[in-house]
Design an enzyme around this catalytic site. Structure first.
Site, PDB file in Angstrom:
ATOM      1  N   LYS A  30     -33.610 -35.616  55.637  1.00  0.00           N
ATOM      2  CA  LYS A  30     -33.134 -36.277  54.409  1.00  0.00           C
ATOM      3  C   LYS A  30     -32.746 -37.723  54.729  1.00  0.00           C
ATOM      4  O   LYS A  30     -33.601 -38.548  54.955  1.00  0.00           O
ATOM      5  CB  LYS A  30     -31.943 -35.503  53.824  1.00  0.00           C
ATOM      6  CG  LYS A  30     -32.342 -34.246  53.056  1.00  0.00           C
ATOM      7  CD  LYS A  30     -32.608 -33.084  53.934  1.00  0.00           C
ATOM      8  CE  LYS A  30     -32.540 -31.746  53.238  1.00  0.00           C
ATOM      9  NZ  LYS A  30     -32.857 -30.635  54.127  1.00  0.00           N
TER      10      LYS A  30
ATOM     11  N   ARG B  45     -31.952 -24.136  41.223  1.00  0.00           N
ATOM     12  CA  ARG B  45     -30.680 -24.080  41.943  1.00  0.00           C
ATOM     13  C   ARG B  45     -29.685 -23.366  41.033  1.00  0.00           C
ATOM     14  O   ARG B  45     -28.785 -23.965  40.465  1.00  0.00           O
ATOM     15  CB  ARG B  45     -30.178 -25.479  42.309  1.00  0.00           C
ATOM     16  CG  ARG B  45     -31.051 -26.264  43.256  1.00  0.00           C
ATOM     17  CD  ARG B  45     -30.892 -25.962  44.732  1.00  0.00           C
ATOM     18  NE  ARG B  45     -31.531 -24.786  45.246  1.00  0.00           N
ATOM     19  CZ  ARG B  45     -31.802 -24.583  46.531  1.00  0.00           C
ATOM     20  NH1 ARG B  45     -31.536 -25.502  47.441  1.00  0.00           N
ATOM     21  NH2 ARG B  45     -32.335 -23.464  46.953  1.00  0.00           N
TER      22      ARG B  45
ATOM     23  N   PHE C 249     -23.958 -24.079  50.676  1.00  0.00           N
ATOM     24  CA  PHE C 249     -25.375 -24.397  50.662  1.00  0.00           C
ATOM     25  C   PHE C 249     -26.093 -23.166  51.223  1.00  0.00           C
ATOM     26  O   PHE C 249     -25.587 -22.507  52.123  1.00  0.00           O
ATOM     27  CB  PHE C 249     -25.727 -25.669  51.448  1.00  0.00           C
ATOM     28  CG  PHE C 249     -27.195 -25.946  51.345  1.00  0.00           C
ATOM     29  CD1 PHE C 249     -27.742 -26.389  50.147  1.00  0.00           C
ATOM     30  CD2 PHE C 249     -28.055 -25.680  52.402  1.00  0.00           C
ATOM     31  CE1 PHE C 249     -29.116 -26.559  50.016  1.00  0.00           C
ATOM     32  CE2 PHE C 249     -29.426 -25.858  52.271  1.00  0.00           C
ATOM     33  CZ  PHE C 249     -29.960 -26.306  51.077  1.00  0.00           C
ATOM     34  N   THR C 250     -27.277 -22.903  50.691  1.00  0.00           N
ATOM     35  CA  THR C 250     -27.993 -21.649  50.989  1.00  0.00           C
ATOM     36  C   THR C 250     -28.073 -21.326  52.491  1.00  0.00           C
ATOM     37  O   THR C 250     -27.548 -20.299  52.935  1.00  0.00           O
ATOM     38  CB  THR C 250     -29.407 -21.721  50.405  1.00  0.00           C
ATOM     39  OG1 THR C 250     -30.032 -22.926  50.852  1.00  0.00           O
ATOM     40  CG2 THR C 250     -29.371 -21.724  48.880  1.00  0.00           C
TER      41      THR C 250
ATOM     42  N   PHE D  27     -34.890 -17.112  46.976  1.00  0.00           N
ATOM     43  CA  PHE D  27     -35.520 -18.138  46.141  1.00  0.00           C
ATOM     44  C   PHE D  27     -36.816 -18.676  46.736  1.00  0.00           C
ATOM     45  O   PHE D  27     -37.688 -19.130  46.021  1.00  0.00           O
ATOM     46  CB  PHE D  27     -34.538 -19.297  45.877  1.00  0.00           C
ATOM     47  CG  PHE D  27     -33.996 -19.921  47.142  1.00  0.00           C
ATOM     48  CD1 PHE D  27     -32.899 -19.377  47.776  1.00  0.00           C
ATOM     49  CD2 PHE D  27     -34.594 -21.044  47.691  1.00  0.00           C
ATOM     50  CE1 PHE D  27     -32.404 -19.947  48.952  1.00  0.00           C
ATOM     51  CE2 PHE D  27     -34.112 -21.617  48.855  1.00  0.00           C
ATOM     52  CZ  PHE D  27     -33.014 -21.060  49.494  1.00  0.00           C
TER      53      PHE D  27
ATOM     54  N   ASP E 289     -21.359 -31.459  57.252  1.00  0.00           N
ATOM     55  CA  ASP E 289     -22.793 -31.411  56.991  1.00  0.00           C
ATOM     56  C   ASP E 289     -23.180 -32.832  56.592  1.00  0.00           C
ATOM     57  O   ASP E 289     -22.949 -33.264  55.462  1.00  0.00           O
ATOM     58  CB  ASP E 289     -23.100 -30.411  55.871  1.00  0.00           C
ATOM     59  CG  ASP E 289     -24.599 -30.284  55.622  1.00  0.00           C
ATOM     60  OD1 ASP E 289     -25.336 -31.224  55.988  1.00  0.00           O
ATOM     61  OD2 ASP E 289     -25.023 -29.255  55.073  1.00  0.00           O
TER      62      ASP E 289
ATOM     63  N   TYR F 171     -41.228 -32.887  79.226  1.00  0.00           N
ATOM     64  CA  TYR F 171     -40.457 -31.697  78.846  1.00  0.00           C
ATOM     65  C   TYR F 171     -38.956 -31.984  78.957  1.00  0.00           C
ATOM     66  O   TYR F 171     -38.180 -31.573  78.099  1.00  0.00           O
ATOM     67  CB  TYR F 171     -40.838 -30.507  79.733  1.00  0.00           C
ATOM     68  CG  TYR F 171     -40.202 -29.219  79.253  1.00  0.00           C
ATOM     69  CD1 TYR F 171     -40.840 -28.410  78.327  1.00  0.00           C
ATOM     70  CD2 TYR F 171     -38.937 -28.845  79.712  1.00  0.00           C
ATOM     71  CE1 TYR F 171     -40.260 -27.245  77.865  1.00  0.00           C
ATOM     72  CE2 TYR F 171     -38.333 -27.683  79.249  1.00  0.00           C
ATOM     73  CZ  TYR F 171     -38.993 -26.880  78.331  1.00  0.00           C
ATOM     74  OH  TYR F 171     -38.400 -25.738  77.871  1.00  0.00           O
TER      75      TYR F 171
HETATM   76  N1  F0G Z   1     -27.526 -28.797  54.518  1.00  0.00           N
HETATM   77  C1  F0G Z   1     -27.888 -29.325  53.339  1.00  0.00           C
HETATM   78  C2  F0G Z   1     -26.843 -29.965  52.477  1.00  0.00           C
HETATM   79  C3  F0G Z   1     -29.213 -29.255  52.916  1.00  0.00           C
HETATM   80  O1  F0G Z   1     -29.541 -29.773  51.740  1.00  0.00           O
HETATM   81  C4  F0G Z   1     -30.175 -28.627  53.757  1.00  0.00           C
HETATM   82  C5  F0G Z   1     -31.557 -28.507  53.337  1.00  0.00           C
HETATM   83  C6  F0G Z   1     -29.754 -28.095  54.976  1.00  0.00           C
HETATM   84  C7  F0G Z   1     -28.433 -28.212  55.324  1.00  0.00           C
HETATM   85  C8  F0G Z   1     -30.703 -27.372  55.899  1.00  0.00           C
HETATM   86  O2  F0G Z   1     -31.532 -28.284  56.544  1.00  0.00           O
HETATM   87  O3  F0G Z   1     -33.839 -27.761  55.678  1.00  0.00           O
HETATM   88  O4  F0G Z   1     -33.492 -29.184  57.693  1.00  0.00           O
HETATM   89  O5  F0G Z   1     -33.059 -26.770  57.816  1.00  0.00           O
HETATM   90  N2  F0G Z   1     -31.917 -28.726  52.175  1.00  0.00           N
HETATM   91  C9  F0G Z   1     -33.265 -28.759  51.651  1.00  0.00           C
HETATM   92  C10 F0G Z   1     -33.216 -29.063  50.193  1.00  0.00           C
HETATM   93  C11 F0G Z   1     -34.114 -27.604  51.993  1.00  0.00           C
HETATM   94  O6  F0G Z   1     -34.292 -29.064  49.579  1.00  0.00           O
HETATM   95  O7  F0G Z   1     -32.140 -29.313  49.644  1.00  0.00           O
HETATM   96  P1  F0G Z   1     -33.059 -27.968  56.953  1.00  0.00           P
END
Ligand code: F0G
Length: 472
Positions: free
Chosen positions: A271, A395, A137-138, A462, A228, A85
């Site tokens: 990624k 997108r 970014f979303t 989305f 990021d 842990y």
């Molecule tokens: N920042 C970027 C540039 C991203 O592309 C993503 C996720 C995140 C942050 C968030 O990270 O998913 O690990 O919580 N992108 C995915 C995509 C979902 O398909 O582009 P996460």
């Protein structure tokens, strides 16, 4: 006479190919279901590729997130998990890997990128603050908004033009940052939210010169820059390829230099870092670290695992090292470009130059007869699935969501369908199949009329919105 070696023949024809710096040791069968079954699956999923079952998908280009193939070394690392842990030895390996490859001082592990976005947003944003960034970014913007901030786009104008060939379309427009500082005051700026590469702009990079100049500007006002770093390794490849003075520098050195201009980073390790789950926050200032380390125990888990198992952290530590190898990054980006090149040759409208992780089909030009509120990019994603079981991601207007003030759709300049290439997963033959399907859908474009939205949730619509085909 002696036969020439194949290598010499290659030179004679002026053709020298690259190939992946790995071979395949384990395979996962995939199959294309029938056209009738695909029609049923698409309708049942409300024409939203996020709502489909992966078993109904043939080639899955929904995302490059968590879909990488791990190496034999990473799988071996999985067996070395220390599932304590507190104080797992895998955490210390991870900490060491981030410190040595990204160069930041303090590390907080999280379950994935948005966990780290949550921590940094809550730690640094006070209600009413402004957060300038190189395109939204979303999940990043939502966490900034939930912390009471307002995101302001300060990317260069070229980023919003799909056909602009600017080599660093991810760059920050320093004049826009300066105007914002003049308007709201430096103390009202939470931090600069800098992404490399820029996902929503098409995987476009930021130059070293740009981050250097941004640092200078921010130093003059005492503003911090957070990165990021989700696809920063791919960003470094473009610097190596395009920016004077970097051709002979290894990706690892470029990464370190870039990060040196920033105060910390958040990471979706799913990624660049080549793992199926994981994330981290890394910062240089002790006060920010203190806050984040305290909050992580509320939202993610103890500060030495942050929502990951010990084995996940070991695979991640190994993935970080593999991710910065020049031959790996080159073959990854070149595979994306191979697909892009075929589409360009066949006249299909895509975002240029081709970015690091995906091909972005320009749905506005692809379906120039479908208005944006009939969701051209969502429609294109549905059509690609129907044609050959290929899963892509919208997108465009659906991802952009609604304005929190007015409740109206946000109408983004870019209306794109993303074909995202997982790392080390598909072959060139898969890329050929994808390109041919896109071409077939393009040739049939006149018959397509668009979609209407029949359900949408409040947050990040989305992911769960449902659609119906117009005219049915
Ligand atoms: N920042 C970027 C540039 C991203 O592309 C993503 C996720 C995140 C942050 C968030 O990270 O998913 O690990 O919580 N992108 C995915 C995509 C979902 O398909 O582009 P996460």
């Amino acid at each position: 006479m002696k036969q020439p070696l194949p290598q010499t023949m290659g030179q004679q024809f002026g053709r020298r190919s690259w190939a992946e710096p790995w071979k395949i040791k384990m395979v996962e069968p995939i199959r294309m279901i029938s056209q009738e079954e695909r029609k049923r699956a698409a309708a049942e999923a409300g024409y939203n590729t996020f709502l489909m079952r992966s078993e109904d998908v043939y080639i899955d280009l929904l995302t490059d997130s968590g879909t990488s193939a791990m190496s034999d070394r990473q799988w071996a690392g999985i067996m070395m998990g220390d599932e304590a842990y507190a104080g797992s030895r895998n955490f210390y390996h991870l900490e060491e890997a981030i410190q040595s490859f990204y160069g930041y001082r303090y590390i907080v592990p999280t379950h994935q990128g948005r966990g780290a976005e949550h921590l940094i947003s809550q730690a640094l944003i006070k209600p009413g603050m402004t957060i300038p960034g190189n395109m939204y970014f979303t999940t990043t913007r939502l966490h900034q908004e939930l912390a009471g901030g307002t995101f302001v786009d300060v990317i260069i104008d070229e980023a919003h033009e799909p056909s602009s060939e600017h080599p660093f379309k991810g760059n920050v427009d320093l004049d826009k940052v300066q105007s914002l500082i003049n308007e709201v005051g430096a103390e009202q700026i939470g931090y600069i939210s800098l992404a490399g590469t820029v996902n929503m702009a098409g995987g476009q990079p930021v130059s070293m010169a740009n981050v250097r100049a941004l640092r200078q500007l921010c130093d003059a006002y005492g503003i911090r820059i957070y990165l990021d770093a989700t696809r920063m390794v791919e960003n470094c490849f473009f610097i190596q390829e395009r920016e004077p003075g970097y051709a002979d520098k290894p990706i690892a050195a470029i990464l370190k230099e870039f990060c040196d201009y920033t105060d910390g980073a958040w990471m979706s390790a799913k990624k660049d870092n080549l793992v199926n789950i994981g994330g981290w926050l890394a910062v240089n200032h002790e006060d920010v670290f203190d806050l984040a380390r305290n909050m992580v125990v509320v939202y993610e888990g103890l500060h030495t695992y942050g929502g990951m198992a010990g084995r996940d952290m070991e695979a991640l530590a190994i993935g970080i090292e593999e991710a910065v190898q020049d031959d790996h990054v080159r073959s990854r980006v070149d595979q994306v470009r191979y697909l892009g090149q075929l589409l360009i040759e066949w006249g299909v409208p895509i975002v240029c130059p081709v970015g690091g992780h995906a091909i972005f089909l320009d749905a506005k030009r692809f379906y120039s007869h479908i208005p944006q509120d009939r969701f051209p990019a969502q429609t294109l994603a549905a059509e690609l699935y129907l044609d050959a079981g290929i899963r892509s991601m919208e997108r465009g207007i659906v991802s952009a969501g609604r304005d929190p003030e007015t409740g109206e759709h946000r109408y983004p300049a870019l209306e794109l369908t993303r074909l995202t290439i997982p790392r080390r997963v598909y072959t060139q033959a898969h890329m050929d199949v994808v390109a041919e399907s896109v071409k077939a859908v393009y040739d049939a474009r006149e018959e397509t009329r668009g979609l209407k939205i029949v359900y949408e949730p409040k947050y990040l619509r989305f992911f769960q919105a449902r659609f119906e085909v117009i005219g049915q």
